[in-house]
Design a protein around this motif. Structure first.
Motif, mmCIF file in Angstrom:
data_model
loop_
_atom_site.group_PDB
_atom_site.id
_atom_site.type_symbol
_atom_site.label_atom_id
_atom_site.label_comp_id
_atom_site.label_asym_id
_atom_site.label_seq_id
_atom_site.Cartn_x
_atom_site.Cartn_y
_atom_site.Cartn_z
ATOM 1 N N GLY A 67 0.776 -1.229 0.000
ATOM 2 C CA GLY A 67 0.000 0.000 0.000
ATOM 3 C C GLY A 67 0.812 1.285 0.000
ATOM 4 N N LEU A 68 2.067 1.203 -0.459
ATOM 5 C CA LEU A 68 2.931 2.382 -0.485
ATOM 6 C C LEU A 68 2.890 3.140 -1.810
ATOM 7 C CD1 LEU A 68 6.029 0.927 1.396
ATOM 8 C CD2 LEU A 68 4.439 2.667 2.248
ATOM 9 N N LEU A 69 2.457 2.474 -2.853
ATOM 10 C CA LEU A 69 2.278 3.149 -4.137
ATOM 11 C C LEU A 69 1.216 2.421 -4.932
ATOM 12 C CD1 LEU A 69 3.730 1.419 -6.642
ATOM 13 C CD2 LEU A 69 5.772 2.469 -5.763
ATOM 14 N N GLU A 70 0.754 3.091 -5.961
ATOM 15 C CA GLU A 70 -0.223 2.448 -6.834
ATOM 16 C C GLU A 70 0.135 2.701 -8.293
ATOM 17 O OE1 GLU A 70 -4.242 3.926 -6.434
ATOM 18 O OE2 GLU A 70 -3.502 5.896 -5.871
ATOM 19 N N ARG A 71 -0.205 1.707 -9.095
ATOM 20 C CA ARG A 71 -0.019 1.815 -10.541
ATOM 21 C C ARG A 71 -1.352 2.225 -11.152
ATOM 22 N NH1 ARG A 71 2.829 -3.553 -9.871
ATOM 23 N NH2 ARG A 71 4.960 -3.248 -10.586
ATOM 24 N N LYS A 72 -1.263 3.145 -12.109
ATOM 25 C CA LYS A 72 -2.451 3.543 -12.873
ATOM 26 C C LYS A 72 -2.056 3.539 -14.335
ATOM 27 C CE LYS A 72 -4.303 6.601 -9.303
ATOM 28 N NZ LYS A 72 -4.652 7.989 -8.988
ATOM 29 N N LEU A 73 -2.977 3.121 -15.176
ATOM 30 C CA LEU A 73 -2.693 3.129 -16.610
ATOM 31 C C LEU A 73 -2.413 4.547 -17.076
ATOM 32 C CD1 LEU A 73 -5.304 0.632 -18.119
ATOM 33 C CD2 LEU A 73 -2.831 0.347 -17.938
ATOM 34 N N ASP A 74 -1.427 4.671 -17.932
ATOM 35 C CA ASP A 74 -1.074 5.954 -18.522
ATOM 36 C C ASP A 74 -2.200 6.337 -19.476
ATOM 37 O OD1 ASP A 74 -0.046 8.043 -20.110
ATOM 38 O OD2 ASP A 74 1.993 7.254 -19.980
ATOM 39 N N PRO A 75 -2.854 7.476 -19.256
ATOM 40 C CA PRO A 75 -3.967 7.858 -20.131
ATOM 41 C C PRO A 75 -3.547 8.103 -21.585
ATOM 42 C CG PRO A 75 -3.469 9.613 -18.557
ATOM 43 C CD PRO A 75 -2.612 8.435 -18.206
ATOM 44 N N LYS A 76 -2.256 8.419 -21.799
ATOM 45 C CA LYS A 76 -1.765 8.681 -23.155
ATOM 46 C C LYS A 76 -1.290 7.412 -23.849
ATOM 47 C CE LYS A 76 -0.416 13.354 -21.986
ATOM 48 N NZ LYS A 76 0.670 14.195 -21.570
ATOM 49 N N ASP A 77 -0.951 6.393 -23.068
ATOM 50 C CA ASP A 77 -0.473 5.135 -23.632
ATOM 51 C C ASP A 77 -0.854 4.007 -22.684
ATOM 52 O OD1 ASP A 77 0.838 2.947 -24.659
ATOM 53 O OD2 ASP A 77 2.782 3.929 -24.856
ATOM 54 N N ARG A 78 -1.964 3.376 -22.948
ATOM 55 C CA ARG A 78 -2.533 2.395 -22.029
ATOM 56 C C ARG A 78 -1.699 1.112 -21.909
ATOM 57 N NH1 ARG A 78 -7.146 3.802 -19.970
ATOM 58 N NH2 ARG A 78 -8.014 1.730 -19.708
ATOM 59 N N ARG A 79 -0.606 1.033 -22.662
ATOM 60 C CA ARG A 79 0.308 -0.113 -22.511
ATOM 61 C C ARG A 79 1.243 0.075 -21.324
ATOM 62 N NH1 ARG A 79 3.173 0.300 -28.030
ATOM 63 N NH2 ARG A 79 2.800 2.439 -27.438
ATOM 64 N N HIS A 80 1.298 1.291 -20.796
ATOM 65 C CA HIS A 80 2.225 1.609 -19.715
ATOM 66 C C HIS A 80 1.480 2.083 -18.467
ATOM 67 C CE1 HIS A 80 4.806 2.034 -23.335
ATOM 68 N NE2 HIS A 80 5.621 1.359 -22.564
ATOM 69 N N ASN A 81 2.137 1.896 -17.349
ATOM 70 C CA ASN A 81 1.603 2.361 -16.072
ATOM 71 C C ASN A 81 2.350 3.599 -15.610
ATOM 72 O OD1 ASN A 81 -0.334 0.270 -15.401
ATOM 73 N ND2 ASN A 81 1.421 -1.084 -15.169
#
Length: 154
Positions: free
Chosen positions: A79-93
């Motif tokens: 719970g120290l960080l979270e990954r979110k999909l990159d809105p400009k490139d959904r292949r990356h977090n």
């Protein structure tokens, strides 16, 4: 045969200074906050630049991005960080701090500031200020050298 004086070389002294300071910080932060070196460096990097990609984060903390994968996985699990999909490139977090990690930022900063006072003991403000431009110049020269085409630096 020629020999180099590595013991008193500026490069060696800079390297040893950096490693000694890093080691002292690792020890203090591990003892006081139970964070690994990679974890607190990631937290500080994301505190300054929230939403970095894994590659950008690796560049900011001077490690290979592949070595970050297990650390990021563990930090996300804790719970120290979270990954979110990159809105400009959904292949990356993109990586973001959580409230839990944000709550330790001030403690990390305070430990580092206190540690600096200890490690800089016996050096005046003038001593420290006069070092900065000299060290920056060495970095600049090394960066210029390493960015030359191979034929120029040979």
């Amino acid at each position: 045969m020629r020999k180099l004086d590595l013991k008193d070389s500026i490069g060696t002294l800079i390297f040893l200074t950096s490693k000694s300071m890093e080691s002292a910080a690792e020890c203090e932060i591990k003892n006081k906050l139970r964070l690994t070196s990679s974890q607190w460096k990631i937290i500080l990097a994301l505190n300054s630049f929230d939403g970095l990609s894994q590659r950008e984060l690796a560049d900011r903390i001077y490690v290979d991005s592949s070595t970050l994968v297990p650390v990021i996985d563990k930090m996300e699990e804790n719970g120290l960080l979270e990954r979110k999909l990159d809105p400009k490139d959904r292949r990356h977090n993109r990586l973001y701090l959580t409230k839990k990690s944000e709550s330790v930022v001030d403690s990390i900063v305070e430990i580092i500031l206190q540690l600096r006072k200890t490690l800089y003991k016996g050096l005046s403000k003038g001593d420290l200020e006069s070092m900065r431009p000299k060290l920056k110049k060495i970095i600049e020269n090394a960066d210029k050298f390493t960015s030359k085409p191979k034929s120029e630096s040979s």
